[in-house]
Design a protein around this motif. Sequence first.
Motif, PDB file in Angstrom:
ATOM      1  N   ALA A 137     -79.647 -18.090  12.889  1.00  0.00           N
ATOM      2  CA  ALA A 137     -80.099 -18.224  14.283  1.00  0.00           C
ATOM      3  C   ALA A 137     -80.612 -19.370  14.536  1.00  0.00           C
ATOM      4  O   ALA A 137     -80.366 -20.073  15.568  1.00  0.00           O
ATOM      5  N   PHE A 138     -81.699 -19.953  13.742  1.00  0.00           N
ATOM      6  CA  PHE A 138     -82.327 -21.238  13.954  1.00  0.00           C
ATOM      7  C   PHE A 138     -81.232 -22.637  13.877  1.00  0.00           C
ATOM      8  O   PHE A 138     -81.151 -23.320  14.979  1.00  0.00           O
ATOM      9  N   LYS A 139     -80.230 -22.110  12.962  1.00  0.00           N
ATOM     10  CA  LYS A 139     -79.102 -23.212  13.120  1.00  0.00           C
ATOM     11  C   LYS A 139     -78.229 -23.268  14.185  1.00  0.00           C
ATOM     12  O   LYS A 139     -77.769 -24.351  14.905  1.00  0.00           O
ATOM     13  N   THR A 140     -78.106 -22.252  14.839  1.00  0.00           N
ATOM     14  CA  THR A 140     -77.309 -22.085  16.091  1.00  0.00           C
ATOM     15  C   THR A 140     -78.147 -22.582  17.321  1.00  0.00           C
ATOM     16  O   THR A 140     -77.582 -23.573  18.076  1.00  0.00           O
ATOM     17  N   LEU A 141     -79.450 -22.340  17.314  1.00  0.00           N
ATOM     18  CA  LEU A 141     -80.184 -22.996  18.203  1.00  0.00           C
ATOM     19  C   LEU A 141     -80.214 -24.414  18.391  1.00  0.00           C
ATOM     20  O   LEU A 141     -80.061 -24.937  19.490  1.00  0.00           O
ATOM     21  N   GLU A 142     -80.113 -25.076  17.081  1.00  0.00           N
ATOM     22  CA  GLU A 142     -79.918 -26.354  16.988  1.00  0.00           C
ATOM     23  C   GLU A 142     -78.755 -26.992  17.734  1.00  0.00           C
ATOM     24  O   GLU A 142     -78.789 -27.939  18.516  1.00  0.00           O
ATOM     25  N   GLU A 143     -77.696 -26.152  17.204  1.00  0.00           N
ATOM     26  CA  GLU A 143     -76.299 -26.718  17.778  1.00  0.00           C
ATOM     27  C   GLU A 143     -76.072 -26.580  19.174  1.00  0.00           C
ATOM     28  O   GLU A 143     -75.325 -27.281  19.863  1.00  0.00           O
ATOM     29  N   ALA A 144     -77.078 -25.655  19.634  1.00  0.00           N
ATOM     30  CA  ALA A 144     -76.847 -25.508  21.379  1.00  0.00           C
ATOM     31  C   ALA A 144     -77.809 -26.614  22.022  1.00  0.00           C
ATOM     32  O   ALA A 144     -77.497 -26.537  23.138  1.00  0.00           O
ATOM     33  N   LEU A 145     -78.537 -27.344  21.430  1.00  0.00           N
ATOM     34  CA  LEU A 145     -79.523 -28.191  22.121  1.00  0.00           C
ATOM     35  C   LEU A 145     -78.819 -29.206  23.092  1.00  0.00           C
ATOM     36  O   LEU A 145     -79.176 -29.589  24.161  1.00  0.00           O
ATOM     37  N   PRO A 146     -77.480 -29.859  22.213  1.00  0.00           N
ATOM     38  CA  PRO A 146     -76.871 -30.841  23.279  1.00  0.00           C
ATOM     39  C   PRO A 146     -76.442 -30.087  24.425  1.00  0.00           C
ATOM     40  O   PRO A 146     -75.936 -30.969  25.247  1.00  0.00           O
ATOM     41  N   TYR A 147     -76.285 -28.866  24.432  1.00  0.00           N
ATOM     42  CA  TYR A 147     -75.467 -28.079  25.615  1.00  0.00           C
ATOM     43  C   TYR A 147     -76.578 -27.521  26.446  1.00  0.00           C
ATOM     44  O   TYR A 147     -76.229 -26.543  27.289  1.00  0.00           O
ATOM     45  N   LYS A 148     -77.960 -27.961  26.218  1.00  0.00           N
ATOM     46  CA  LYS A 148     -78.830 -27.105  26.908  1.00  0.00           C
ATOM     47  C   LYS A 148     -78.649 -26.937  28.589  1.00  0.00           C
ATOM     48  O   LYS A 148     -79.290 -26.007  29.125  1.00  0.00           O
ATOM     49  N   GLU A 149     -78.096 -27.955  29.146  1.00  0.00           N
ATOM     50  CA  GLU A 149     -77.939 -27.919  30.664  1.00  0.00           C
ATOM     51  C   GLU A 149     -76.972 -26.629  31.038  1.00  0.00           C
ATOM     52  O   GLU A 149     -77.030 -26.349  32.028  1.00  0.00           O
ATOM     53  N   TRP A 150     -76.175 -26.580  30.248  1.00  0.00           N
ATOM     54  CA  TRP A 150     -75.186 -25.407  30.422  1.00  0.00           C
ATOM     55  C   TRP A 150     -75.801 -24.112  30.105  1.00  0.00           C
ATOM     56  O   TRP A 150     -75.011 -23.038  30.447  1.00  0.00           O
ATOM     57  N   ILE A 151     -76.804 -23.886  29.194  1.00  0.00           N
ATOM     58  CA  ILE A 151     -77.028 -22.675  28.755  1.00  0.00           C
ATOM     59  C   ILE A 151     -78.505 -22.070  29.569  1.00  0.00           C
ATOM     60  O   ILE A 151     -79.384 -22.769  29.446  1.00  0.00           O
ATOM     61  N   ASP A 152     -78.504 -21.023  29.833  1.00  0.00           N
ATOM     62  CA  ASP A 152     -79.622 -20.630  30.593  1.00  0.00           C
ATOM     63  C   ASP A 152     -80.640 -19.798  29.807  1.00  0.00           C
ATOM     64  O   ASP A 152     -81.945 -19.701  30.274  1.00  0.00           O
TER      65      ASP A 152
END
Length: 339
Positions: free
Chosen positions: A151-166
Amino acid sequence: MADSTLKEFIENIPKAELHLHIEGTFEPELMIKIAERNNKKIKYSSVEELKRAYSFKNLQEFLDIYYEGANVLITEEDFYDLTWAYLTKIHQQNVLHVEIFFDPQTHTDRGVSFSTVINGIYKALEDGRQRLNISYKLIMSFLRHLDEASAFKTLEEALPYKEWIDGVGLDSSEVGNPPSKFERVFAKSREKGFKVVAHAGEEGPPEYIWEALDLLKVERIDHGNRAIEDHLLMKRLAESQMPLTLCPLSNLELKVVKDLKEHPIVKMMDKNLLVTVNSDDPAYFGGYMNENYLGIAKALNLTKIQITELVKNSFKASWLSDSEKEEKIDLVNHYFQND
Ligand code: HPA
Ligand code: ZN
């Protein structure tokens, strides 16, 4: 003006969907088309065979088939087509706003990149906003049967797309995977500015709902059916107006309730809980939003006033801004008054 029938009333009332897994909208026809396009074998070779397999004793039996279906999704176009098919479907059902889950680990664990998944979904959502006038929020859900490190790894992967994820959520096999397992991941997610929700009390005990509230600090509970067993919890949910995203047909198909007549939604409304109606995984559970409303309305003899209340709750419990909520609720009031 002549009163419309219940079915027409439900079909035409403007509404919002807040609990929807995009992988759960994968209709057999599209699954077979995408499998062929990607030269992927699936266990069931026809639409009829696939549909026959959709008979579940519990959540896990469903999840096994749901993850298998998702295996054929490979390219950005696949994720676009999946999301677009859902949006065109709900556009016909007068759904004006959606808050959609996606499960990145289901795809990244088989070598499909995070960017492929999110680009396809995001492009379709943007097209839906522009061409169908459907507003949206996107929620990344962690799979609770996997470990905290994943889950932590997935959170890291999501950070560049933070603007798209609410926001972030928590789904998959509930019993044995309590919210406490993800306390630190949710703390980090909140620190990064994500809103947080979690599935709790679908099959798991009321204690899991307490944990979601107190440890994960969620802003909404997905399902939450089993709150009905705990008087103090019901009081807490009512007083805080913590939204619950209930999914009637899902509950019926996964044997969370034996019959829709036993569904707790009306008891919860009577206790002043902020409950909403949603479809969860409509391709697997036999219905999108209107079918869910109609199922529950028939089983529990809901009045048009109660249906209107549920629809207003769907906007109240959404992540739209206050002015957007007001605008949508005005539309609902207007619809009700002119019926
Ligand atoms: N519960 C848990 N996980 C899920 C569900 C659900 O209803 N649907 C898709 N993943
Ligand atoms: Zn769900």
